[in-house]
Design a protein around this motif. Structure first.
Motif, PDB file in Angstrom:
ATOM      1  N   CYS A  28      37.223  34.709  36.322  1.00 36.25           N
ATOM      2  CA  CYS A  28      38.262  33.964  37.052  1.00 36.25           C
ATOM      3  C   CYS A  28      39.348  33.478  36.093  1.00 36.25           C
ATOM      4  CB  CYS A  28      37.650  32.800  37.820  1.00 36.25           C
ATOM      5  SG  CYS A  28      36.685  33.327  39.256  1.00 36.25           S
ATOM      6  N   SER A  31      41.536  36.411  35.122  1.00 35.92           N
ATOM      7  CA  SER A  31      42.439  36.746  36.231  1.00 35.92           C
ATOM      8  C   SER A  31      43.633  35.807  36.239  1.00 35.92           C
ATOM      9  CB  SER A  31      41.706  36.661  37.570  1.00 35.92           C
ATOM     10  OG  SER A  31      40.676  37.610  37.642  1.00 35.92           O
ATOM     11  N   CYS A  36      47.047  36.849  37.993  1.00 34.06           N
ATOM     12  CA  CYS A  36      46.476  37.519  39.162  1.00 34.06           C
ATOM     13  C   CYS A  36      45.686  36.493  39.965  1.00 34.06           C
ATOM     14  CB  CYS A  36      45.558  38.654  38.719  1.00 34.06           C
ATOM     15  SG  CYS A  36      46.390  39.968  37.807  1.00 34.06           S
ATOM     16  N   VAL A  38      42.398  35.752  42.621  1.00 36.57           N
ATOM     17  CA  VAL A  38      41.136  36.221  43.191  1.00 36.57           C
ATOM     18  C   VAL A  38      41.255  36.094  44.705  1.00 36.57           C
ATOM     19  CG1 VAL A  38      38.661  35.819  43.363  1.00 36.57           C
ATOM     20  CG2 VAL A  38      39.815  35.581  41.146  1.00 36.57           C
ATOM     21  N   VAL A  56      40.882  41.261  43.184  1.00 38.75           N
ATOM     22  CA  VAL A  56      41.957  40.539  42.528  1.00 38.75           C
ATOM     23  C   VAL A  56      43.280  41.166  42.932  1.00 38.75           C
ATOM     24  CG1 VAL A  56      42.888  39.859  40.286  1.00 38.75           C
ATOM     25  CG2 VAL A  56      40.419  40.020  40.601  1.00 38.75           C
ATOM     26  N   LEU A  63      47.953  43.224  36.749  1.00 37.69           N
ATOM     27  CA  LEU A  63      46.691  43.947  36.905  1.00 37.69           C
ATOM     28  C   LEU A  63      46.411  44.829  35.696  1.00 37.69           C
ATOM     29  CD1 LEU A  63      46.760  44.911  40.680  1.00 37.69           C
ATOM     30  CD2 LEU A  63      45.489  43.067  39.590  1.00 37.69           C
ATOM     31  N   LEU A  66      45.116  42.586  32.987  1.00 37.74           N
ATOM     32  CA  LEU A  66      43.738  42.198  33.287  1.00 37.74           C
ATOM     33  C   LEU A  66      42.779  43.356  33.042  1.00 37.74           C
ATOM     34  CD1 LEU A  66      41.716  40.123  34.381  1.00 37.74           C
ATOM     35  CD2 LEU A  66      42.317  40.891  36.689  1.00 37.74           C
TER      36      LEU A  66
END
Length: 185
Positions: A28, A31, A36, A38, A56, A63, A66
């Protein structure tokens, strides 16, 4: 000149790790640091491991950032992580969500038989939880399953319910199928 907002994209991240709190916290935070969000998550324990699945959402560059950070996170925190690009879930406004509850003496073929029944009737699985345990009174191995399915538009519900109950009786399952209802706190 009109400017359209960037189209949101999605990643599905599945991870295995020994600590559910670390697994959730690390992914988390990664992200959020990649800008980003969740969208959905599921965490469950399986033996000494925990499994976490996250959907996500974010811009393509968030992205990508991540996604690129996952191998280092997996190595640093002793996790197994898989990442897959995904599209948004398709809307099915005329489909009907139903919940199936099954209790039975444990047999290894029960879940496969249930999935085959739904597949044969063009019913999609949305969510499935299954636990096995020993009955405290007898020590017999038992199974409890809760399955959320989506009935396609035009499904004759009374006919399907009869078919399902006949199927469950033939396999000696204590089963129920009913409309899905939101859980109120």
């Amino acid at each position: 000149m009109s400017v359209t907002p960037p189209r949101e994209q999605f990643l599905v991240i599945s991870a295995l790790g020994a600590s559910p709190m670390e697994l959730t916290s690390v992914l988390c935070r990664a992200s959020q640091e990649s800008r980003c969000n969740v969208i959905s998550s599921r965490l469950s324990r399986h033996g000494e491991y925990s499994a976490l699945v996250l959907q996500v959402a974010g811009s393509w560059d968030g992205l990508a950032r991540l996604e690129g950070s996952m191998p280092a996170l997996a190595k640093r925190h002793d996790m197994i992580i898989n990442v897959t690009r995904s599209a948004a879930a398709e809307e099915r406004p005329n489909a009907l969500p139903y919940v199936v509850y099954v209790s039975a003496a444990y047999r290894p073929d029960i879940l496969g038989e249930l999935c085959q029944f739904f597949s044969d009737h063009r019913i999609e699985l949305e969510n499935m939880t299954c636990d096995t345990f020993q009955a405290p009174q007898t020590g017999a191995a038992l199974l409890n399953a809760t399955i959320t399915v989506t009935l396609p538009p035009g499904t004759q519900i009374s006919w399907l319910r009869d078919q399902f109950l006949d199927f469950a009786d033939a396999l000696n399952l204590d089963a129920l199928i009913e409309p899905w209802r939101p859980q109120n706190p």
